[in-house]
Design a protein around this motif. Sequence first.
Motif, PDB file in Angstrom:
ATOM      1  N   UNK A  15       0.835  -1.201   0.000  1.00 51.66           N
ATOM      2  CA  UNK A  15       0.000   0.000   0.000  1.00 51.66           C
ATOM      3  C   UNK A  15       0.871   1.253   0.000  1.00 51.66           C
ATOM      4  N   UNK A  16       1.899   1.257   0.835  1.00 55.26           N
ATOM      5  CA  UNK A  16       2.760   2.425   0.926  1.00 55.26           C
ATOM      6  C   UNK A  16       3.534   2.631  -0.372  1.00 55.26           C
ATOM      7  N   UNK A  17       3.984   1.536  -0.977  1.00 55.95           N
ATOM      8  CA  UNK A  17       4.730   1.643  -2.227  1.00 55.95           C
ATOM      9  C   UNK A  17       3.847   2.218  -3.327  1.00 55.95           C
ATOM     10  N   UNK A  18       2.597   1.781  -3.349  1.00 56.12           N
ATOM     11  CA  UNK A  18       1.679   2.278  -4.368  1.00 56.12           C
ATOM     12  C   UNK A  18       1.464   3.775  -4.177  1.00 56.12           C
ATOM     13  N   UNK A  19       1.253   4.164  -2.912  1.00 54.63           N
ATOM     14  CA  UNK A  19       1.065   5.585  -2.600  1.00 54.63           C
ATOM     15  C   UNK A  19       2.269   6.401  -3.032  1.00 54.63           C
ATOM     16  N   UNK A  20       3.463   5.893  -2.731  1.00 53.65           N
ATOM     17  CA  UNK A  20       4.681   6.623  -3.083  1.00 53.65           C
ATOM     18  C   UNK A  20       4.818   6.741  -4.588  1.00 53.65           C
ATOM     19  N   UNK A  21       4.497   5.677  -5.291  1.00 49.74           N
ATOM     20  CA  UNK A  21       4.578   5.709  -6.744  1.00 49.74           C
ATOM     21  C   UNK A  21       3.656   6.790  -7.297  1.00 49.74           C
TER      22      UNK A  21
ATOM     23  N   UNK B 149      15.498  17.425  -3.301  1.00 53.67           N
ATOM     24  CA  UNK B 149      15.560  16.111  -3.938  1.00 53.67           C
ATOM     25  C   UNK B 149      16.869  15.428  -3.646  1.00 53.67           C
ATOM     26  N   UNK B 150      17.954  16.164  -3.817  1.00 52.79           N
ATOM     27  CA  UNK B 150      19.242  15.499  -3.689  1.00 52.79           C
ATOM     28  C   UNK B 150      19.541  15.150  -2.256  1.00 52.79           C
ATOM     29  N   UNK B 151      18.992  15.931  -1.335  1.00 56.58           N
ATOM     30  CA  UNK B 151      19.222  15.612   0.057  1.00 56.58           C
ATOM     31  C   UNK B 151      18.486  14.344   0.435  1.00 56.58           C
ATOM     32  N   UNK B 152      17.432  14.058  -0.314  1.00 52.50           N
ATOM     33  CA  UNK B 152      16.635  12.900   0.054  1.00 52.50           C
ATOM     34  C   UNK B 152      17.234  11.609  -0.458  1.00 52.50           C
ATOM     35  N   UNK B 153      18.048  10.982   0.304  1.00 56.11           N
ATOM     36  CA  UNK B 153      18.697   9.768  -0.170  1.00 56.11           C
ATOM     37  C   UNK B 153      17.712   8.619  -0.302  1.00 56.11           C
ATOM     38  N   UNK B 154      16.587   8.747   0.402  1.00 54.46           N
ATOM     39  CA  UNK B 154      15.638   7.653   0.360  1.00 54.46           C
ATOM     40  C   UNK B 154      14.838   7.637  -0.932  1.00 54.46           C
ATOM     41  N   UNK B 155      14.729   8.846  -1.577  1.00 52.73           N
ATOM     42  CA  UNK B 155      13.905   8.890  -2.784  1.00 52.73           C
ATOM     43  C   UNK B 155      14.537   8.040  -3.864  1.00 52.73           C
ATOM     44  N   UNK B 156      13.709   7.411  -4.662  1.00 55.60           N
ATOM     45  CA  UNK B 156      14.242   6.465  -5.628  1.00 55.60           C
ATOM     46  C   UNK B 156      15.261   7.127  -6.544  1.00 55.60           C
ATOM     47  N   UNK B 157      16.265   6.340  -6.871  1.00 55.41           N
ATOM     48  CA  UNK B 157      17.392   6.849  -7.627  1.00 55.41           C
ATOM     49  C   UNK B 157      16.967   7.331  -9.004  1.00 55.41           C
TER      50      UNK B 157
ATOM     51  N   UNK C  28      11.868  -2.545   5.123  1.00 52.40           N
ATOM     52  CA  UNK C  28      11.413  -1.980   3.849  1.00 52.40           C
ATOM     53  C   UNK C  28      10.272  -0.996   4.070  1.00 52.40           C
ATOM     54  N   UNK C  29       9.374  -1.371   4.958  1.00 51.27           N
ATOM     55  CA  UNK C  29       8.223  -0.506   5.229  1.00 51.27           C
ATOM     56  C   UNK C  29       8.677   0.834   5.787  1.00 51.27           C
ATOM     57  N   UNK C  30       9.659   0.776   6.688  1.00 46.68           N
ATOM     58  CA  UNK C  30      10.167   2.005   7.265  1.00 46.68           C
ATOM     59  C   UNK C  30      10.807   2.878   6.197  1.00 46.68           C
ATOM     60  N   UNK C  31      11.560   2.257   5.288  1.00 42.60           N
ATOM     61  CA  UNK C  31      12.195   3.007   4.208  1.00 42.60           C
ATOM     62  C   UNK C  31      11.145   3.683   3.334  1.00 42.60           C
ATOM     63  N   UNK C  32      10.091   2.958   2.995  1.00 42.03           N
ATOM     64  CA  UNK C  32       9.033   3.542   2.170  1.00 42.03           C
ATOM     65  C   UNK C  32       8.358   4.694   2.883  1.00 42.03           C
ATOM     66  N   UNK C  33       8.224   4.585   4.203  1.00 46.87           N
ATOM     67  CA  UNK C  33       7.590   5.663   4.955  1.00 46.87           C
ATOM     68  C   UNK C  33       8.462   6.910   4.902  1.00 46.87           C
ATOM     69  N   UNK C  34       9.776   6.709   4.997  1.00 43.38           N
ATOM     70  CA  UNK C  34      10.694   7.852   4.914  1.00 43.38           C
ATOM     71  C   UNK C  34      10.568   8.511   3.545  1.00 43.38           C
TER      72      UNK C  34
END
Lengths: 232, 179
Positions: free
Chosen positions: A103-109, A194-202, B112-118
């Motif tokens: 669910x979270x991945x879909x939301x992020x996408x 954006x660049x500071x966000x290391x978590x955002x997809x590459x 993984x869930x935590x990473x997605x939340x971030x």
Amino acid sequence: MTRQKVKLAFITNDSARKATYKKRKKGLMKKVNELSTLCGIDACAIIYSPYEPQPEIWPNNIGVQHVIARFKRIPEMERSKNMLNQESFIRKQVTKTNEQLKKQMKENREKEMTEVMYQCLTGKGSIENLTLPDLKDLGELVDQTLKDISRRIESLKIASPNEAAAAAPPLPQAVVGGSSSSMVVDNVSGRDEMQRGTQTTQWFTDWMNNPSEQNLGLGPNRIWPHPFFPDC
Amino acid sequence: MPRQNKGRQKIEMKRITNESNLLVAFSKRYAGHFKKASELCTLCGVEMAIIIFSPTKKVFSFGHPYVQSVLDHFLEQSHPSRSRSRAYQLVQHYRNSNIQELNMHLTNLLGQLEAEKKTSEELKKIRNVRQEDCWWDAPLEILRVEELEILKDAILELKKNSERQVERLIGNRWLTLQQ
């Protein structure tokens, strides 16, 4: 007590394990006590440790016997319905976490795609660098957004048909006045974010850093010198 | 932002009088007990059983290795020497390694869930930054009709262009296959 992330595995250090056992057992008994008191329900807990021959129990021997007796009176099928052991319990957790993750991945996408869409609209991002799956997702978002906009326009027209037909009302000063960055997004700060966000997809970061040379006609010079906003 | 709920409040340790509050309190709390119990078993390798009757007369139980074996042990209905049989030990050994794997899998998923939340938080930040600059990136509800029309035209243009791009990419792929 500071919160520490504990690894979900058997504690090999004997003294650490014993300390953890004492603390957690106490906490668990307390919780069962609270639940029973607050909700007025029957409950019991039996814990065998390697440290004593006798089990630790709650509430007391008579209380435990009473609950066990009541438990045994329940037909076996009924008992088994909500009976768990380690494997079944952890499997349930895995399933639940998996669903939350999806669910979270879909939301992020969806959120990412929204960014892509707006970047394309302002010419800060280019369609050229998108892959087919990206384009597909973008297409879905675009269609959905168009639907939402049309619906919103309809409902506004119904609400005040006269107002909608009138000429454009004056825009807030901040939009029309002066700065060239009002329409064209001055995205420097955004990009830093954006660049500071290391978590955002590459891929998204890479894509953002490669605006196209070739203007597909969506740049600020094409769309945004609109009759309503001649200054941009 | 105003609080959505009452938050953590010190609760009096006696039976909740309001029936629906009682049911809510139960449903919120009881699952956590089994989570704690499962963690205790994993971390310290102890045997245990917990039985909970719900306010609606349903019964929930958790046991390691099994609810029944722990109850039998407690009521002294199982012979202690049985637990030392080879077969039993082998089964438990297999189960324990299975449980270990499951726990690792769970830990992985939680990470993984935590990473997605971030990621979600960061995307929100980016959006907020951009919304300060662009009037058109506001929620549709606050845009006026003229603004919506402009936005609609721009997006239609984008749609056309991206469809063209898709055809181009598919065409390229087809050409490469031909070679």
